[in-house]
Design an enzyme around this catalytic site. Structure first.
Site, PDB file in Angstrom:
ATOM      1  N   CYS A 119      -9.733  -6.350 -13.109  1.00 39.63           N
ATOM      2  CA  CYS A 119      -9.528  -7.500 -12.308  1.00 39.63           C
ATOM      3  C   CYS A 119     -11.097  -7.850 -11.130  1.00 39.63           C
ATOM      4  O   CYS A 119     -11.358  -9.450 -10.302  1.00 39.63           O
ATOM      5  CB  CYS A 119      -9.283  -6.266 -10.623  1.00 39.63           C
ATOM      6  SG  CYS A 119      -7.395  -6.007 -11.073  1.00 39.63           S
ATOM      7  N   HIS A 261     -11.919  -9.199  -4.487  1.00 38.89           N
ATOM      8  CA  HIS A 261     -11.287  -9.645  -5.116  1.00 38.89           C
ATOM      9  C   HIS A 261      -9.589  -9.196  -4.124  1.00 38.89           C
ATOM     10  O   HIS A 261      -9.932  -7.579  -3.074  1.00 38.89           O
ATOM     11  CB  HIS A 261     -11.662  -8.763  -6.541  1.00 38.89           C
ATOM     12  CG  HIS A 261      -9.776  -8.192  -6.366  1.00 38.89           C
ATOM     13  ND1 HIS A 261      -8.752  -9.127  -7.539  1.00 38.89           N
ATOM     14  CD2 HIS A 261      -9.246  -6.521  -6.907  1.00 38.89           C
ATOM     15  CE1 HIS A 261      -7.263  -8.078  -8.183  1.00 38.89           C
ATOM     16  NE2 HIS A 261      -8.390  -6.934  -6.983  1.00 38.89           N
ATOM     17  N   ASN A 291      -1.803  -8.991  -5.264  1.00 38.78           N
ATOM     18  CA  ASN A 291      -3.574  -8.774  -5.834  1.00 38.78           C
ATOM     19  C   ASN A 291      -2.683  -9.822  -7.403  1.00 38.78           C
ATOM     20  O   ASN A 291      -2.020  -8.258  -8.580  1.00 38.78           O
ATOM     21  CB  ASN A 291      -3.568  -7.119  -6.116  1.00 38.78           C
ATOM     22  CG  ASN A 291      -4.423  -7.331  -7.308  1.00 38.78           C
ATOM     23  OD1 ASN A 291      -5.040  -7.832  -7.978  1.00 38.78           O
ATOM     24  ND2 ASN A 291      -5.359  -5.774  -7.553  1.00 38.78           N
TER      25      ASN A 291
HETATM   26  O1  UT7 Z   1      -7.110  -3.969  -8.343  1.00 37.02           O
HETATM   27  C1  UT7 Z   1      -7.068  -3.141  -8.440  1.00 37.02           C
HETATM   28  C2  UT7 Z   1      -5.852  -2.616  -8.087  1.00 37.02           C
HETATM   29  N1  UT7 Z   1      -5.484  -1.240  -7.453  1.00 37.02           N
HETATM   30  C3  UT7 Z   1      -5.434  -0.902  -5.600  1.00 37.02           C
HETATM   31  O2  UT7 Z   1      -6.294  -1.756  -5.163  1.00 37.02           O
HETATM   32  C4  UT7 Z   1      -5.166   0.868  -5.345  1.00 37.02           C
HETATM   33  C5  UT7 Z   1      -6.279   0.504  -4.081  1.00 37.02           C
HETATM   34  N2  UT7 Z   1      -5.185   1.796  -3.042  1.00 37.02           N
HETATM   35  C6  UT7 Z   1      -4.561   1.652  -2.430  1.00 37.02           C
HETATM   36  O3  UT7 Z   1      -4.538   0.364  -2.964  1.00 37.02           O
HETATM   37  C7  UT7 Z   1      -3.657   2.000  -1.893  1.00 37.02           C
HETATM   38  O4  UT7 Z   1      -3.860   4.020  -2.084  1.00 37.02           O
HETATM   39  C8  UT7 Z   1      -2.278   2.005  -2.219  1.00 37.02           C
HETATM   40  C9  UT7 Z   1      -1.932   1.051  -1.267  1.00 37.02           C
HETATM   41  C10 UT7 Z   1      -1.850   2.032  -3.681  1.00 37.02           C
HETATM   42  C11 UT7 Z   1      -1.297   3.497  -1.586  1.00 37.02           C
HETATM   43  O5  UT7 Z   1      -1.907   3.397  -0.529  1.00 37.02           O
HETATM   44  P1  UT7 Z   1      -2.450   4.890   1.058  1.00 37.02           P
HETATM   45  O6  UT7 Z   1      -2.834   5.157   2.195  1.00 37.02           O
HETATM   46  O7  UT7 Z   1      -3.686   5.879   0.042  1.00 37.02           O
HETATM   47  O8  UT7 Z   1      -1.261   6.077   0.431  1.00 37.02           O
HETATM   48  P2  UT7 Z   1      -0.976   7.119  -0.395  1.00 37.02           P
HETATM   49  O9  UT7 Z   1      -1.287   7.217  -1.992  1.00 37.02           O
HETATM   50  O10 UT7 Z   1      -2.232   8.228   0.849  1.00 37.02           O
HETATM   51  O11 UT7 Z   1      -0.003   7.404   0.231  1.00 37.02           O
HETATM   52  C12 UT7 Z   1       0.593   8.302   0.959  1.00 37.02           C
HETATM   53  C13 UT7 Z   1       2.499   8.749   1.083  1.00 37.02           C
HETATM   54  C14 UT7 Z   1       2.629   9.408  -0.355  1.00 37.02           C
HETATM   55  O12 UT7 Z   1       3.574  10.548   0.916  1.00 37.02           O
HETATM   56  P3  UT7 Z   1       3.182  12.022   1.582  1.00 37.02           P
HETATM   57  O13 UT7 Z   1       2.923  12.333   0.321  1.00 37.02           O
HETATM   58  O14 UT7 Z   1       2.029  12.111   1.944  1.00 37.02           O
HETATM   59  O15 UT7 Z   1       4.648  12.640   1.870  1.00 37.02           O
HETATM   60  C15 UT7 Z   1       2.554   8.923  -0.917  1.00 37.02           C
HETATM   61  O16 UT7 Z   1       4.541   9.039  -1.590  1.00 37.02           O
HETATM   62  O17 UT7 Z   1       2.502   7.444   1.045  1.00 37.02           O
HETATM   63  C16 UT7 Z   1       3.386   7.724   0.081  1.00 37.02           C
HETATM   64  N3  UT7 Z   1       3.977   6.308  -0.783  1.00 37.02           N
HETATM   65  C17 UT7 Z   1       4.753   5.366  -0.266  1.00 37.02           C
HETATM   66  N4  UT7 Z   1       5.997   5.423   0.914  1.00 37.02           N
HETATM   67  C18 UT7 Z   1       6.078   3.879   0.994  1.00 37.02           C
HETATM   68  C19 UT7 Z   1       3.138   5.550  -1.209  1.00 37.02           C
HETATM   69  N5  UT7 Z   1       3.276   4.782  -1.976  1.00 37.02           N
HETATM   70  C20 UT7 Z   1       4.534   4.625  -0.562  1.00 37.02           C
HETATM   71  C21 UT7 Z   1       5.167   3.382  -0.856  1.00 37.02           C
HETATM   72  N6  UT7 Z   1       6.832   3.393   0.159  1.00 37.02           N
HETATM   73  N7  UT7 Z   1       5.177   2.809  -1.401  1.00 37.02           N
END
Ligand code: UT7
EC number: 2.3.1.180
Length: 335
Positions: A119, A261, A291
């Site tokens: 990225c 980005h 993205n």
């Molecule tokens: O170019 C670089 C590419 N990568 C990135 O930019 C990644 C950067 N990170 C992010 O954008 C965020 O971390 C994400 C969007 C990927 C995830 O958001 P988050 O607020 O960090 O969520 P999390 O991983 O802390 O998960 C929170 C909860 C979890 O459930 P529990 O454990 O609290 O019950 C996940 O299992 O949300 C759950 N979860 C979802 N729920 C519904 C994770 N993905 C999803 C989903 N739909 N798609």
């Protein structure tokens, strides 16, 4: 190649172009495949939909269309192009896709090569091309960012599949002996933290003869620790931009546009807040495209140029970040 000599000191920006596939994948449609919802994706990322390549939309095709667009805007004869740098992690040909783009364009006087930095790729490619131009011998360059991550996403992994889409963008840049609109840059990598985001090779053992094995090539789907990548981005991006401001004697209030980005709207907002750059100066098209990896920066810039938001002489602070881990920033003046 005939040696050319230019008394050049700087780089100017002459045109932009972009291309996205027609196929639209909405959050609603993703929620039919994995346990997620439009509401969750929108509130956590800002993304509503993304474009997905279908047959014929590979990186060579997308990159070619974006490049052609930028060349037309710059009003260049394709034969006058000296350099084509394609930033991609998903080439149509692992030996390099840039020469195919060169051939499709008919840019027979250019040298063309691929560069991989995920990225951060477009930013790294822009910096690389600028150094070629400033170093002499090269006058006109096309810098392309194009990726087709949809081919490498695990569409059963709701933690990552919601983020990515496909597309391409390009800028036309030219060496000049009058001005330098490439004000400054800084780039970094940290391989120690590389495991947070990977698209690793996945080999199967096969035999050539009875006692000689070989590893057939292939790749595993994208593996991502979203929280760690998030923390990395909101910490490192403001630091590197502030360092760049110091180095170039610029500051947030002198910036017309912050072009990050496009990874997650919350990352964009958080970086903007830390730099005290107001939301209306932060370009975003995440909602429509998600993205698109190396394509995000030229894609969002091209849109803003076409909509007459970015204007001649506007100051743009831009930053790419992602797998590697890699990150960087550049300060440019459009035009
Ligand atoms: O170019 C670089 C590419 N990568 C990135 O930019 C990644 C950067 N990170 C992010 O954008 C965020 O971390 C994400 C969007 C990927 C995830 O958001 P988050 O607020 O960090 O969520 P999390 O991983 O802390 O998960 C929170 C909860 C979890 O459930 P529990 O454990 O609290 O019950 C996940 O299992 O949300 C759950 N979860 C979802 N729920 C519904 C994770 N993905 C999803 C989903 N739909 N798609």
């Amino acid at each position: 190649m005939e040696e050319k000599k230019f008394n050049q000191i700087g780089v100017s920006f002459k045109g932009s172009g972009s291309y996205v596939p027609d196929q639209i994948l909405t959050n609603q449609k993703i929620s039919q495949k994995v346990d997620t919802s439009d509401e969750w994706i929108k509130s956590r990322t800002g993304i509503s939909e993304r474009r997905i390549s279908s047959l014929g939309d590979n990186v060579t095709e997308m990159g070619y269309k974006a490049a052609l667009n930028a060349i037309e805007k710059a009003n260049w004869d394709v034969k006058s192009i000296d350099l084509i740098v394609l930033a991609t992690s998903t080439p149509h040909d692992l030996f390099g896709s840039a020469p195919s783009i060169q051939a499709k364009l008919g840019a027979s006087n250019a040298v063309a090569f691929d560069l991989t930095a995920a990225c951060s790729g477009f930013l790294f490619a822009l910096i690389t091309a600028s150094q070629f131009l400033k170093g002499g011998g090269f006058k006109r360059a096309i810098v392309i960012g194009a990726d087709q991550l949809s081919s490498y996403v695990d569409w059963n992994d709701r933690r990552s599949c919601i983020l990515f889409g496909d597309g391409a963008g390009a800028l036309a840049i030219e060496a000049t002996n009058e001005i330098d609109n490439f004000i400054g840059f800084d780039i970094r990598t940290d391989g120690e933290r590389g495991s947070f985001l990977n698209l690793p090779s996945k080999n199967a053992i096969n035999s050539i003869t009875n006692n000689i094995d070989f590893l057939s090539g292939g790749f595993a789907p994208i593996q991502m620790n979203g929280q760690e990548v998030y923390k990395f981005a909101v910490r490192e991006v403001p630091i590197i931009i502030e360092k760049l401001f110091k180095k170039t004697d610029y500051s947030s209030d002198k910036v017309d546009w912050l072009v990050l980005h496009q990874a997650n709207q919350r990352i964009l907002d958080s970086v903007g807040d830390r730099l005290k750059i107001p939301r209306e100066k932060i370009l975003s098209n995440l909602e429509k495209y998600g993205n698109t990896s190396a394509a995000t920066i030229p894609l969002v810039m091209d849109e803003a140029i076409r909509n007459n938001r970015i204007k001649q002489n506007d100051i743009i602070a831009t930053s790419g970040f992602g797998a590697g881990l890699s990150w960087g920033a550049a300060l440019i003046k459009w035009g």
